[in-house]
Design an enzyme around this catalytic site. Structure first.
Site, PDB file in Angstrom:
ATOM      1  N   ARG A 124     -11.968  -5.647  -6.186  1.00 33.71           N
ATOM      2  CA  ARG A 124     -11.798  -6.526  -4.954  1.00 33.71           C
ATOM      3  C   ARG A 124     -13.440  -7.291  -4.688  1.00 33.71           C
ATOM      4  NH1 ARG A 124      -7.500  -3.880  -0.932  1.00 33.71           N
ATOM      5  NH2 ARG A 124      -9.536  -2.441  -0.744  1.00 33.71           N
ATOM      6  N   ASP A 126       2.974  -5.772   8.919  1.00 25.59           N
ATOM      7  CA  ASP A 126       1.592  -4.296   7.991  1.00 25.59           C
ATOM      8  C   ASP A 126       0.640  -5.358   8.469  1.00 25.59           C
ATOM      9  OD1 ASP A 126      -0.588  -3.382   7.795  1.00 25.59           O
ATOM     10  OD2 ASP A 126      -0.036  -1.856   6.952  1.00 25.59           O
ATOM     11  N   TYR A 183     -10.612  -0.110  11.160  1.00 23.80           N
ATOM     12  CA  TYR A 183     -11.955  -0.207  10.307  1.00 23.80           C
ATOM     13  C   TYR A 183     -12.393  -1.445   9.061  1.00 23.80           C
ATOM     14  CZ  TYR A 183      -7.868   2.292   7.818  1.00 23.80           C
ATOM     15  OH  TYR A 183      -6.531   2.548   6.808  1.00 23.80           O
ATOM     16  N   LYS A 184     -11.076  -1.961   8.890  1.00 22.39           N
ATOM     17  CA  LYS A 184     -11.968  -2.918   7.843  1.00 22.39           C
ATOM     18  C   LYS A 184     -11.902  -4.361   8.419  1.00 22.39           C
ATOM     19  CE  LYS A 184      -8.194  -0.600   5.117  1.00 22.39           C
ATOM     20  NZ  LYS A 184      -5.827  -0.949   4.878  1.00 22.39           N
ATOM     21  N   PHE A 193       1.266  -0.971   0.194  1.00 21.06           N
ATOM     22  CA  PHE A 193       0.186  -0.391   0.054  1.00 21.06           C
ATOM     23  C   PHE A 193       0.719   1.518  -0.485  1.00 21.06           C
ATOM     24  CE2 PHE A 193      -3.411   3.237   2.478  1.00 21.06           C
ATOM     25  CZ  PHE A 193      -4.561   2.332   1.174  1.00 21.06           C
TER      26      PHE A 193
END
Ligand code: PLP
Length: 424
Positions: free
Chosen positions: A384, A209, A234-235, A129
């Site tokens: 995704r 990560d 938050y995922k 990312f």
């Protein structure tokens, strides 16, 4: 038609699903199929309630809320860290809820990147990312090195990283390694145990990560001897937009001074002595900086209860079934439409989401949204789809693939332009 491609079969799988009751804990919109829990998890009733409870403690106690009430704010970062520890296989004291993913990466790299002699480089990958890469380059610059000190292991096909290639890049000039646990596009799980062992054999510290693995797969960070890790909430953890992130530091590093210090790095008993010499906390709490974002941590109180009740092993078991089922349906229903499945298909390497590519991906995603399926688009041609164990059903997966098939057959996407939205 073979039975396993019918809707009745999806319903049968749902009837056997040991986690199906958890769907009622979440706010799902009627008629919508939400497949974006790996970008922003849905709101649960528990998370909502814990925010109301936190607001009530502010209303009730004012400043005394730091030490009074059911969830005294002064200890919340540590207590939530302890509650999260089981999800990553860590000791309670090794985890604290604080900051954001990117800030925590800065904190940990500024602490554990100690260039010495010829060991000055940082090893990362070419698929991570962007925020992680920006932070690593900024940290290098802060220590006087340019971007050439960042080694990014390449991928042969642009989707998958070869662990042997990563190990081969662990050369004598590497001081620190930072890698994702699960790649944000292809969903590949890296073998953290193997990579950590290889790094330590070469005298290199390593951190991960966990943004795309936390809440989706089990980890054993302590047993694997991983030096540090950081992740957002938050995922898959469903903490809500901008919910406070977390970090892990192996207990063998307790006592190290934080690279980015602040008064919340303090030993909690000493903090209000207001001395100008910091006495850091003796655990992962030392890697906090300033006053915790209590309101943005509040949803975690409720959502973590759900994870405890469901259990990460069961979540992983269902997640694997959901993604395997989705792959099977995509292969069967969409074979004439030129989709390429880019995620690993074997269970060991497959994370919690599906990643497919198509030249028309941007506008296929727009058509999916119009048809009430929520995917996310990754430039230039990635889609995704994340069927989430706690709230998605096998029927959701079935409906998603059927709607996608209809969009392709009817060319519904042609009414949109093939460009991404501002947020995708
Ligand atoms: C989501 C994600 C981030 C986001 O970082 P924030 O600081 O929370 O905005 C960073 N890295 C990875 C790998 C991610 O998946």
């Amino acid at each position: 038609m073979e039975e396993k491609y019918t809707k009745a079969y999806a319903e049968k799988l749902d009837a056997k699903d040991e986690l199906r009751a958890f769907r009622n804990e979440f706010y799902l919109k009627n008629e919508y199929v939400y497949m974006d829990g790996n970008s922003l998890g849905l709101m649960s009733k528990r998370a909502e309630q814990s925010v109301y409870d936190l607001l009530a403690s502010w209303r009730e106690y004012g400043i005394d809320g730091w030490t009074e009430g059911n969830q005294p704010w002064y200890y919340l970062s540590e207590s939530l860290g302890g509650k999260m520890a089981g999800l990553i296989g860590a000791e309670k004291e090794e985890v604290v809820v604080t900051g954001s993913t990117t800030v925590n990466l800065h904190q940990l790299v500024s602490t554990f990147y100690e260039p010495k002699g010829n060991r000055t480089k940082v090893l990362a990958d070419s698929l991570n990312f962007p925020s992680d890469i920006y932070a690593l380059k900024a940290q290098l610059r802060g220590k006087g090195y340019d971007d050439s000190h960042l080694i990014q292991v390449q991928s042969e096909d642009g989707h998958i990283l070869d662990e042997e290639a990563i190990i081969n890049a662990m050369t004598e000039d590497v001081a620190l390694i930072v890698l994702p646990s699960v790649l944000y596009r292809s969903g590949q799980i890296l073998d953290m145990e193997k990579l950590t062992k290889a790094a330590h054999e070469r005298g290199i510290k390593i951190g991960f990560d966990l943004c795309h693995s936390i809440g989706a797969i089990p980890h054993q960070l302590h047993d694997w001897d991983v030096d540090f890790a950081f992740w957002c909430t938050y995922k898959h953890l469903n903490g809500g937009p901008g919910s406070v992130a977390a970090l892990y530091v192996n207990e063998k590093h307790f006592g190290v001074s934080p690279g980015l210090a602040g008064w919340f790095s303090s030993n909690k008993e000493k903090q209000f002595d207001m001395e100008h010499t910091l006495t850091p906390a003796e655990d992962a709490g030392a890697f906090q900086i300033g006053t915790p974002h209590v309101l943005s941590a509040a949803p975690l109180i409720g959502t973590l209860d759900l994870f405890h009740e469901a259990g990460i092993e069961k979540i992983r078991r269902k997640s694997l079934k959901l993604t395997a089922y989705m792959i099977e349906l995509i292969e069967y229903e969409l074979k004439e439409f030129n989709f390429v499945i880019c995620n690993p298909v074997n269970d060991k390497q497959r994370g919690g989401h599906i990643y497919i590519e198509h030249l028309e991906a941007a506008r296929i995603c727009k058509a999916l949204k119009m048809e009430k399926v929520i995917p996310d688009f990754r430039k230039p041609s990635g889609i995704r789809l994340a069927p989430v164990a706690l709230y998605n059903s096998f029927e959701d997966v079935y409906d998603c693939v059927q709607i996608l098939k209809n969009i392709m057959q009817e060319k519904v996407y042609e009414q949109f332009s093939n460009e991404r939205e501002v947020v995708s």
